[in-house]
Every structure is written in structure tokens, then in C-alpha cells.
Enzyme design. Structure first.
Site, short mmCIF file in Angstrom:
data_model
loop_
_atom_site.label_atom_id
_atom_site.label_comp_id
_atom_site.label_asym_id
_atom_site.label_seq_id
_atom_site.Cartn_x
_atom_site.Cartn_y
_atom_site.Cartn_z
N GLY A 38 0.46 5.74 0.21
CA GLY A 38 -0.39 6.89 0.44
C GLY A 38 0.42 8.16 0.48
N GLY A 39 -0.24 9.26 0.80
CA GLY A 39 0.45 10.54 0.82
C GLY A 39 1.48 10.63 1.93
N GLY A 63 3.10 7.89 3.48
CA GLY A 63 4.15 6.90 3.48
C GLY A 63 3.78 5.67 2.68
N THR A 64 4.65 4.64 2.78
CA THR A 64 4.49 3.38 2.05
C THR A 64 4.45 2.24 3.05
OG1 THR A 64 5.75 4.32 0.21
CG2 THR A 64 5.48 1.93 0.24
N LYS A 103 4.97 0.46 8.11
CA LYS A 103 4.60 1.73 7.50
C LYS A 103 5.78 2.68 7.62
CE LYS A 103 1.01 5.31 7.55
NZ LYS A 103 -0.24 5.77 8.21
N ASP A 130 -10.50 10.48 9.36
CA ASP A 130 -10.28 10.03 7.97
C ASP A 130 -10.90 8.65 7.76
OD1 ASP A 130 -9.44 10.28 5.38
OD2 ASP A 130 -7.37 9.70 5.75
N GLY A 180 0.82 -1.20 0.00
CA GLY A 180 0.00 0.00 0.00
C GLY A 180 0.85 1.25 0.00
#
Length: 720
Positions: free
Chosen positions: A421-422, A424-425, A440, A538, A419
Site C-alpha cells: 500500500g501507500g 508500507g509493505t 507491516k 478508511d 500486500g
């Protein structure tokens, strides 16, 4: 020089020319017999006698291109075409050449008064793929009074010739055929029919000259006289001539792209014939093989680094279509045999050995001191990152070292990414005990706010213990960016199962209700049961993970905030995802637990409809607005996913839809609390699974009355 009888001289000259004509061409390296024998179609005969027959030539039916048939007799003699007129001597595939035998023209005047006059004629007009090579062949006349003629009646009435003259052996030069005992004449291109004639000017019956004159075709590149190399002579009736061949009727440009294009092998090139129409194929530079075959016998890489043929002095590195040379560390140069080669530098090393040893020890000491310095600085840097990333705040969770996580993730191999995202990975990792984890890793950034998100997530998750909230196992704070370690949730995100490719419609209604109930329960716990209430901020389907049993796990608490018990909400910059964002929070900047309720309402609508929260192609781009319009206009069934409609009763669907509508109220005061949403969904889930079970008689009567009333509000009153 010893005196030679005239008859022996001329026969010897003839032998020299013919033997040279039968030699292998010097313009290209000979192909090994083993490799040439494999350059045929599968199941086809590769040789006739001692002559290799590579494709497009062939002996048996289906083994050659049309016009390239070879007739192999029982005694192993190959002939061009299907007749027996022209005997084949050799096929030079890469050069587009054939070597064939032809009769020698001869004219003799013997002292007994007898004469011998033999004319030679070669006609390959019936074989349109072949032409006499005008670049290779020359008319050759041998004798000290020899007139040689070549003519063609079918090729625009061509005729030419030469005269050879000499007085004795001493006047015949070595290594040339310049008119003294031997002469040559060129032939034109595009020639397929010739006649050869030998004659003389003087009557040799009563002279010391040889009684015979000879005329034949020979390869000019092999005309080399050296009388001292031969001690005997022999008579020969035939001589080798060279033919050009080509794939007829088209140029390369015309043939490319057609089904009949002959250059089928990869790494092959096409070039037009220089002797009449047609084209030929050859392997690209650095490759060898048969360019007319599209299999393992086609053009393959040449191993230039073979020990027997290596062009390098020391080290040879073979590459696809090329090679490179290099020298050992103690030598210098380009490494090529025909270049500067490799030259030793040991002399220079000996001269500088003293200085080198001194520098070595100096560098060793400096390196050791530098290593100690770097080790100390690395420890200080790790401590700095530890403090910067919140290490002093949380000492009650497991702290992983950066080396542990690098080993678990195979040095953060891109194939381990599960996965992005803005912030991190996320990588999948495996600990030494074979337990799977999710790592993460924050993106490298100088933005302190992004680092603060990670610290905040540690703070939030370290205080939460709920079966439907992803579990934080630990963190790593000694690297430049902080890293969080979670339990590994293997079944992807809820968004993937609801609307992912190949997954749409895969979740039954029962699973959707259970998942929504679990998520609502987790958010209810965060809002009201945690030691310090937490607002997620979120909530969306991509932040809800599913395990092997499709149990929901709420994740990604980077934007979450803990709210003191004496406050209802907090004011901050707007954070969240469009489509899920509370309109009231978007306008005022104040977020409360009701902001999570609105976002959950969008998630519930996604589960019912299978649609994206925001879609560019819809007339109404916002899913929440579209859903509200459909419910208010009595078109609920139109927006629901087909499987949801098939598996749910109208009463149940209306009850869930009404709950979603209340969650999506624009006024936060009209929205239910998350614990109320969780209770309603839990009851609806139980009623969905056991609509008449696990209830007493009075409850059964009540449910029967509710279903009969078809009123969602009645069902909601029962749930509450």
C-alpha cells in the site's frame, strides 16, 4: 643425397601426394568419433564401416534429407547416392566438405614396347547437392615428363592442364609442388563432371625417365613433399578428392522462415554456399554439435575449460558460448596461454612483506577500534529510532528485534509479500515456534507524518481487543522505519473474494450478510464500546481480511483517530479512499463516526452488487450514486449480483438495500449509528438463516405479517 632409381622416385612422389591428400584437414579441429556417432536421427545407423554418417546424411529410409542418401554395402563401404560409383571416405560436417575416392589417370611406356593408358572420369551430375571444391582441389601431375589434363564436356566445355618435368632425384625440391617432378593447375567452381588424362611429350621407352605419368585431383593444402620421410613406395589406384556440398536451390534469406529450413538447432547460423547455389548450417561460435538436429545432439555449449584443451594457464571459467581466464590472487596477467599468461607476484610480496605486516597490524587495530565505535553508534541509532518511532509511548506490547523479523521474513524476501500500500509493505513471516505472522514494514521516507501513522496504529490497536479486529502482536521500533507485527489472516481481503479474478460470485448471500454483520459489530465496538472511541477513517473492502472460516477482521488503522468522549468529531486534512469517502467530510474536513457509517454503506453495496466503488467504464462512475438511482427508480434487481438475487427473498434484499441507502445519506444526521446498523444486520442474518426458527408464536406471526407486507420498513421495525 642417395641416388634413387627413376621408377621408385615417381612412385614415391605419388605416394607422398596421395597420403597427404588422405590426411585430416588442418583448418578445423577433428570431431571425436563418439560425438559424431550421436549426430544422427534417433534409431538411425550412425556409421558405415569406419565412416561416421551425421545427419543430414543418412543410410536408412527417413534418416536423411532428400538428396543426401548414403548407400552402405554389406561389406561396410559407403557410396554417395543410391549407386556404387563414388566411394565415400569422410564427411566434414562443419566445413561443408566430403572426401571421396577417384581413379588415378595413368600413362606408361614400358621398355618391352607395351603401353598402359588409363583415363579417369568422375560424374556427380546426378547428385545436385555436390560440387568439386574449387578452393581445395587442384589437378596434380606427377612425373619427370608428365602432362596432366582435366576437362568437362558438360560444364561449358572446360579444359586445363600442367606439365611436370625433372632430370634426376636431386632436382626435386622438398615441400613444394612447383613444376619439378610435380605440377598443379586450378579448377573452376560449380563443377560436377570431370575427365582426367595423363600423357607425356617424350617416348620413355629408351630413357632413364620413369615409364609412367600420373594425373589426379588432390587437396592443395595437403601437397607436401618430404622424400626423407619415406623408405619404400607402393602403388595406388585411387586418390581422395574433396567435394563441396550444400542444401540446394535456396539462399539463407530465402529458406529462413520456411518449413523446410535445415538450420533447426538453437544457436545455429546459416551461410550461403560459395560454390554454386545452396546454403549450409553451422553452430554459432562457442557451440558444437549438429546444427541440422533440433534435439540434444544439436548445437550445445563447448566446454573450453576441459583439462585437455583449456586455453587458460591456471583458472578457466566456462560460460554459455564463451569462456574467461583468471589468475590466482598471487599472480597477475590475462591468464591465457596465447596471451600474457599468469606471472607470479611473490617477489614483490617478499620485498614488501615488512611494510605489509606493519600495515596489517595497524589496520587490525584501527578496525577493532572502528568496530567498537560502530557497535556503540548502532546501539545509539537503535535507541534513537526506538524513541522516534514511539517506543517511549507504548511499553505494554511485545517488542521484536529487527533480527527476529529479518529471520522470520527470510530477510524480507519478495516472495513473502502478501500486500502493498501507500504506507508500507506487508510480509508473511514464521516465528521459531512455527506461528505465522504478518509484518507491516513502513516505506523508507523522511516524512514524519508517515512514521506517525505507524505510531498511531500502535496506539489504537493496543487499546482494542475484538474478535473482528486484526490483533496487533507487537512491533519493532529500533530500525530506521517502524514495523508492526499482526496475527496472520490467511484468506486475503474481502475485495478479492467479492470481485477478484475467478472469485466473483463465490460468496453466498449468507456469508455476505454474516461478514457485513461482523464488520458492523467491529465498527460499533470502536465507536461506542472502546475505552476511548475510535474513528477508523478508511473503511473499505481491501482493509477487511478473512480468515480460514471467512470471519472478518478489520485492519489498517494508520489513519484512525481516537476521539475524546466529550467531542463528536475532529477536523483534519481529508484522508481516505475515493468511492468510500463521506461527501460531507470531503466538503467540511470534519470527520465523525457517521463518516465510517457512509464508508460501511459502500462496503455493503459492494457485497450486494459485486461492483467496484469507482469504475471508469460506467456512465455513473460512483457506485454509491448508481445504487441510489437504481433503488429510487425501482430497479434494485438490475444492480444486484446474480447470486444475491437467486439466494435472497425480495423482502430480505429490500431490507438490506434500504439499510445501505440510509448509510449512504448525504446528510450525516440522517444516517444510523453504527450500533444500530450492527443490530439490524445481525437480526437480518439470523432471519436469513432461520426465517421461522428460534422465534415464539407471536414473533412468527409478526414475521409472517412482515413478509406478506413486502415492506422493508416493517422488517426494519421488527429488527429494531
Amino acid at each position: 643425397m642417395a641416388s634413387w632409381p627413376p621408377e621408385q622416385l615417381f612412385l614415391l612422389l605419388l605416394c607422398l601426394v596421395l597420403l597427404a591428400g588422405a590426411a585430416t584437414p588442418q583448418t578445423a579441429p577433428p570431431l571425436s568419433v563418439d560425438s559424431a556417432d550421436r549426430w544422427v536421427r534417433p534409431g538411425c545407423q550412425s556409421k558405415c564401416g569406419n565412416v561416421s554418417i551425421p545427419y543430414p546424411f543418412g543410410i536408412d529410409s527417413g534418416c536423411s534429407r532428400p538428396g543426401f542418401e548414403i548407400n552402405c554395402t554389406d561389406d561396410g563401404t559407403p557410396y554417395l547416392g543410391l549407386g556404387r560409383n563414388i566411394e565415400l571416405v569422410d564427411i566434414l560436417l562443419s566445413q561443408g566438405l566430403l572426401v571421396v575416392d577417384h581413379s588415378i589417370a595413368k600413362n606408361c611406356d614400358y621398355q618391352n614396347g607395351s603401353k598402359s593408358d588409363i583415363e579417369s572420369r568422375i560424374n556427380i551430375t546426378g547428385l545436385p547437392n555436390y560440387k568439386f571444391s574449387h578452393e581445395r582441389n587442384r589437378l596434380v601431375a606427377i612425373g619427370c615428363d608428365a602432362l596432366g589434363f582435366i576437362s568437362s564436356d558438360s560444364e561449358n566445355t572446360f579444359a586445363t592442364g600442367c606439365w611436370s618435368y625433372c632430370t634426376d632425384v636431386s632436382s626435386v625440391p622438398n615441400g613444394t609442388c612447383s613444376g619439378i617432378g610435380c605440377c598443379t593447375a586450378p579448377i573452376p567452381m560449380d563443377l560436377s563432371d570431370i575427365s582426367l588424362l595423363a600423357t607425356s611429350i617424350y617416348n620413355h621407352t629408351h630413357t632413364n625417365f620413369s615409364p609412367c605419368s600420373y594425373a589426379f585431383l588432390a587437396d592443395e593444402r595437403k601437397l607436401n613433399f618430404n622424400l626423407s620421410s619415406f623408405t619404400e613406395y607402393t602403388t595406388m589406384e585411387t586418390a581422395p578428392a574433396t567435394l563441396d556440398w550444400a542444401i540446394m536451390n535456396q539462399t539463407c534469406e530465402e529458406a529462413k522462415g520456411t518449413d523446410d529450413f535445415a538450420c533447426v538447432s538453437p544457436n545455429s547460423v546459416c551461410w550461403n554456399s560459395n560454390n554454386g547455389p545452396g546454403y549450409l548450417c553451422n553452430c554459432s561460435q562457442g557451440f558444437h554439435g549438429n546444427p541440422y538436429l533440433n534435439d540434444s545432439n544439436g548445437c550445445s555449449d563447448i566446454n573450453e575449460c576441459s583439462p585437455d584443451t583449456s586455453p587458460c594457464v591456471k583458472r578457466c571459467h566456462n560460460r554459455e558460448g564463451s569462456y574467461s581466464c583468471s589468475c590466482p590472487w598471487y599472480m597477475y596477467g590475462d591468464g591465457q596461454r596465447d596471451g600474457s599468461g599468469c606471472r607470479s607476484i611473490l617477489r614483490i610480496l617478499y620485498l614488501s612483506l615488512g611494510v605489509g605486516l606493519s600495515l596489517f597490524f595497524l589496520i587490525a587495530i584501527v578496525s577493532w577500534l572502528y568496530w567498537i565505535y560502530k557497535k556503540r553508534k548502532l546501539g545509539e541509532l537503535k535507541q534513537h529510532f526506538f524513541e522516534k518511532n514511539g517506543g517511549s509511548l507504548r511499553q505494554d506490547i511485545r517488542l521484536f528485534s529487527s533480527e527476529e523479523l529479518e529471520a522470520a521474513s527470510d530477510n524480507y524476501n519478495p516472495s513473502r509479500i502478501i500486500g502493498e500500500g501507500g504506507a508500507g509493505t506487508v510480509y508473511r513471516g514464521v516465528l521459531p515456534n512455527q506461528n505465522a505472522i504478518a509484518i507491516k514494514k513502513a516505506k523508507i521516507s523522511n516524512d514524519e507524518a508517515e512514521v506517525q501513522q505507524f505510531i498511531n496504529e500502535v496506539e489504537v490497536l493496543s487499546r482494542i481487543n475484538h474478535r473482528n479486529v486484526v490483533k496487533l502482536l507487537g512491533c519493532c521500533l529500533e530500525s530506521q522505519v517502524p514495523m508492526l507485527v499482526y496475527e496472520f489472516v490467511p484468506n486475503g481481503t474481502l475485495a478479492h473474494h467479492v470481485r477478484g479474478e475467478g472469485k466473483r460470485g463465490s460468496l453466498p448471500l449468507e456469508a455476505r450478510l454474516r461478514i457485513s454483520s461482523e464488520v458492523a459489530g467491529a465498527l460499533s465496538y470502536l465507536h461506542s464500546a472502546a475505552s476511548t472511541p475510535v474513528i477508523h477513517r478508511d473503511v473499505k473492502t481491501t482493509n477487511i481480511l478473512l480468515d480460514h472460516n471467512l470471519t472478518a477482521k478489520v485492519s489498517d488503522f494508520g489513519a484512525s483517530r481516537m476521539v475524546p468522549l466529550d467531542q463528536n468529531g475532529l477536523v483534519s486534512l481529508v484522508r481516505g479512499t475515493f468511492g468510500y469517502l463521506d461527501p460531507e467530510y470531503f466538503q467540511t474536513g470534519e470527520f465523525t463516526d457517521k463518516s465510517d457509517v457512509y464508508s460501511f454503506g459502500v462496503v455493503l453495496v459492494e457485497l450486494l452488487t459485486g461492483k467496484k466503488p469507482v469504475a471508469k467504464m460506467r456512465a455513473v462512475k460512483n457506485l454509491a450514486t448508481l445504487f441510489i438511482d437504481c433503488v429510487n427508480s425501482g430497479r434494485l434487481v438490475e444492480i444486484l449480483e446474480e447470486r444475491v438475487v437467486d439466494e435472497g427473498t425480495p423482502e430480505l434484499l429490500e431490507a438490506v438495500a434500504e439499510l445501505a441507502m440510509r448509510c449512504l445519506s448525504l446528510n450525516s444526521n440522517d444516517r444510523p449509528l453504527m450500533r444500530e446498523v450492527a443490530m439490524e444486520l445481525e437480526a437480518l442474518t439470523r432471519w436469513r438463516i432461520h426465517p421461522w426458527g428460534n422465534v415464539n408464536v407471536e414473533e412468527g406471526d409478526s414475521l409472517l405479517a412482515m413478509v406478506g407486507s413486502s415492506s422493508p420498513s416493517v422488517l426494519r421495525d421488527y429488527v429494531n
